[in-house]
Design a protein around this motif. Sequence first.
Motif, PDB file in Angstrom:
ATOM      1  N   THR A  54      45.562  36.030  54.871  1.00 20.24           N
ATOM      2  CA  THR A  54      44.398  35.141  54.891  1.00 20.24           C
ATOM      3  C   THR A  54      43.165  35.831  54.311  1.00 20.24           C
ATOM      4  O   THR A  54      42.414  35.239  53.544  1.00 20.24           O
ATOM      5  N   VAL A  55      42.954  37.090  54.686  1.00 22.44           N
ATOM      6  CA  VAL A  55      41.770  37.827  54.228  1.00 22.44           C
ATOM      7  C   VAL A  55      41.942  38.353  52.806  1.00 22.44           C
ATOM      8  O   VAL A  55      41.000  38.363  52.022  1.00 22.44           O
ATOM      9  N   PHE A  56      43.152  38.782  52.481  1.00 21.51           N
ATOM     10  CA  PHE A  56      43.432  39.364  51.158  1.00 21.51           C
ATOM     11  C   PHE A  56      44.528  38.579  50.430  1.00 21.51           C
ATOM     12  O   PHE A  56      45.602  39.120  50.172  1.00 21.51           O
ATOM     13  N   PRO A  57      44.280  37.310  50.074  1.00 18.04           N
ATOM     14  CA  PRO A  57      45.315  36.562  49.364  1.00 18.04           C
ATOM     15  C   PRO A  57      45.508  37.106  47.949  1.00 18.04           C
ATOM     16  O   PRO A  57      44.553  37.573  47.327  1.00 18.04           O
ATOM     17  N   ASP A  58      46.735  37.093  47.485  1.00 16.35           N
ATOM     18  CA  ASP A  58      47.069  37.538  46.128  1.00 16.35           C
ATOM     19  C   ASP A  58      46.489  38.917  45.821  1.00 16.35           C
ATOM     20  O   ASP A  58      45.906  39.157  44.777  1.00 16.35           O
ATOM     21  N   LYS A  59      46.655  39.821  46.783  1.00 16.48           N
ATOM     22  CA  LYS A  59      46.053  41.157  46.667  1.00 16.48           C
ATOM     23  C   LYS A  59      46.563  41.957  45.484  1.00 16.48           C
ATOM     24  O   LYS A  59      45.842  42.758  44.921  1.00 16.48           O
ATOM     25  N   ILE A  60      47.802  41.744  45.080  1.00 14.49           N
ATOM     26  CA  ILE A  60      48.370  42.484  43.945  1.00 14.49           C
ATOM     27  C   ILE A  60      47.585  42.206  42.662  1.00 14.49           C
ATOM     28  O   ILE A  60      47.360  43.104  41.857  1.00 14.49           O
ATOM     29  N   ASN A  67      34.375  42.781  42.858  1.00 16.02           N
ATOM     30  CA  ASN A  67      33.627  41.671  43.455  1.00 16.02           C
ATOM     31  C   ASN A  67      34.457  40.981  44.522  1.00 16.02           C
ATOM     32  O   ASN A  67      33.962  40.646  45.600  1.00 16.02           O
ATOM     33  N   TRP A  68      35.732  40.744  44.241  1.00 18.37           N
ATOM     34  CA  TRP A  68      36.643  40.120  45.197  1.00 18.37           C
ATOM     35  C   TRP A  68      36.794  41.006  46.428  1.00 18.37           C
ATOM     36  O   TRP A  68      36.697  40.544  47.558  1.00 18.37           O
ATOM     37  N   LEU A  69      37.004  42.295  46.200  1.00 17.71           N
ATOM     38  CA  LEU A  69      37.238  43.242  47.294  1.00 17.71           C
ATOM     39  C   LEU A  69      36.001  43.430  48.170  1.00 17.71           C
ATOM     40  O   LEU A  69      36.107  43.551  49.390  1.00 17.71           O
ATOM     41  N   SER A  70      34.814  43.421  47.562  1.00 18.30           N
ATOM     42  CA  SER A  70      33.589  43.666  48.334  1.00 18.30           C
ATOM     43  C   SER A  70      33.260  42.531  49.293  1.00 18.30           C
ATOM     44  O   SER A  70      32.451  42.700  50.192  1.00 18.30           O
ATOM     45  N   ASN A  71      33.895  41.376  49.124  1.00 16.23           N
ATOM     46  CA  ASN A  71      33.641  40.232  50.007  1.00 16.23           C
ATOM     47  C   ASN A  71      34.684  40.083  51.101  1.00 16.23           C
ATOM     48  O   ASN A  71      34.742  39.042  51.751  1.00 16.23           O
ATOM     49  N   GLN A  88      49.570  48.937  56.439  1.00 15.33           N
ATOM     50  CA  GLN A  88      50.322  47.758  55.983  1.00 15.33           C
ATOM     51  C   GLN A  88      49.791  47.261  54.638  1.00 15.33           C
ATOM     52  O   GLN A  88      50.574  46.937  53.742  1.00 15.33           O
ATOM     53  N   ILE A  89      48.475  47.199  54.502  1.00 15.19           N
ATOM     54  CA  ILE A  89      47.879  46.718  53.254  1.00 15.19           C
ATOM     55  C   ILE A  89      48.172  47.694  52.121  1.00 15.19           C
ATOM     56  O   ILE A  89      48.537  47.289  51.015  1.00 15.19           O
ATOM     57  N   GLN A  90      48.043  48.986  52.398  1.00  6.49           N
ATOM     58  CA  GLN A  90      48.282  49.978  51.345  1.00  6.49           C
ATOM     59  C   GLN A  90      49.735  49.969  50.875  1.00  6.49           C
ATOM     60  O   GLN A  90      50.000  50.226  49.699  1.00  6.49           O
ATOM     61  N   GLN A  91      50.660  49.665  51.757  1.00  2.51           N
ATOM     62  CA  GLN A  91      52.069  49.603  51.363  1.00  2.51           C
ATOM     63  C   GLN A  91      52.295  48.507  50.322  1.00  2.51           C
ATOM     64  O   GLN A  91      53.231  48.587  49.531  1.00  2.51           O
ATOM     65  N   LEU A  92      51.458  47.481  50.335  1.00  2.00           N
ATOM     66  CA  LEU A  92      51.608  46.366  49.412  1.00  2.00           C
ATOM     67  C   LEU A  92      51.013  46.651  48.036  1.00  2.00           C
ATOM     68  O   LEU A  92      51.310  45.957  47.075  1.00  2.00           O
ATOM     69  N   LEU A  93      50.161  47.678  47.939  1.00  2.00           N
ATOM     70  CA  LEU A  93      49.529  48.014  46.666  1.00  2.00           C
ATOM     71  C   LEU A  93      50.438  48.915  45.846  1.00  2.00           C
ATOM     72  O   LEU A  93      51.192  49.715  46.402  1.00  2.00           O
ATOM     73  N   PRO A  94      50.370  48.803  44.512  1.00  2.00           N
ATOM     74  CA  PRO A  94      51.193  49.677  43.675  1.00  2.00           C
ATOM     75  C   PRO A  94      50.687  51.119  43.717  1.00  2.00           C
ATOM     76  O   PRO A  94      49.536  51.374  44.053  1.00  2.00           O
ATOM     77  N   GLY A  95      51.551  52.061  43.379  1.00  2.00           N
ATOM     78  CA  GLY A  95      51.170  53.472  43.331  1.00  2.00           C
ATOM     79  C   GLY A  95      51.676  54.243  44.529  1.00  2.00           C
ATOM     80  O   GLY A  95      52.192  53.672  45.496  1.00  2.00           O
ATOM     81  N   ASP A  96      51.534  55.550  44.412  1.00  2.00           N
ATOM     82  CA  ASP A  96      51.993  56.450  45.474  1.00  2.00           C
ATOM     83  C   ASP A  96      50.897  56.669  46.498  1.00  2.00           C
ATOM     84  O   ASP A  96      49.723  56.845  46.151  1.00  2.00           O
ATOM     85  N   ILE A  97      51.301  56.706  47.752  1.00  2.00           N
ATOM     86  CA  ILE A  97      50.360  56.985  48.828  1.00  2.00           C
ATOM     87  C   ILE A  97      50.234  58.503  48.968  1.00  2.00           C
ATOM     88  O   ILE A  97      51.220  59.221  48.875  1.00  2.00           O
TER      89      ILE A  97
END
Length: 183
Positions: A54-60, A67-71, A88-97
């Motif tokens: 709900t807060v981060f739709p279509d985060k990929i 601008n999207w992220l700052s809101n 949980q959110i970071q797992q959905l983002l591309p790249g290595d943690i």
Amino acid sequence: MRVQLQNDPTARVFSQQLLDIGNGEVEFNQNTQCIRLPDNFCIVVETKNDLIETVFPDKINNYLNHNWLSNRAILAAKNVDVDLINYQIQQLLPGDIMSFKSIEATVDKDKAVNFPIEFLNSLDISGMPPHNLRLKIGSPIILLRNLNPSLTCNGTRLVIKKITGNVFEATILAGKFKGEIVL
């Protein structure tokens, strides 16, 4: 203060609602020991995954859009909840943690027996990062201590642009210096 500076009417309403709750001016149900939140106060979701979506739709497709992220932000009462949601959110983002651990020692070696490593690692103190800080390029962060008074202050929201060893290069997400890069 931010409500007054930005002159945002919806933020003013929300701010007043928070004050009303804090001041005990919201109706209290004696049977359930709960208050009834105003209808326009928030969106209720069933699970943490629903909250994230709900807060981060279509985060990929949007996580690099500052601008999207700052809101967007998720607030939680406990650090343990914040850490779980962030992970949980970071797992959905591309790249290595990447993992950054705090120091596991005491200043006085004689007192080391009083502070076992397991105890030091378990401390979750407000205003301090977790023992095992996990980040990715593109992760939003909040500055805890001001190291560059000319551009940032405590609480400045940033997004990680580059990680080199233990140095983070980040972009300021909002405010007068929005878009500026800090180390």
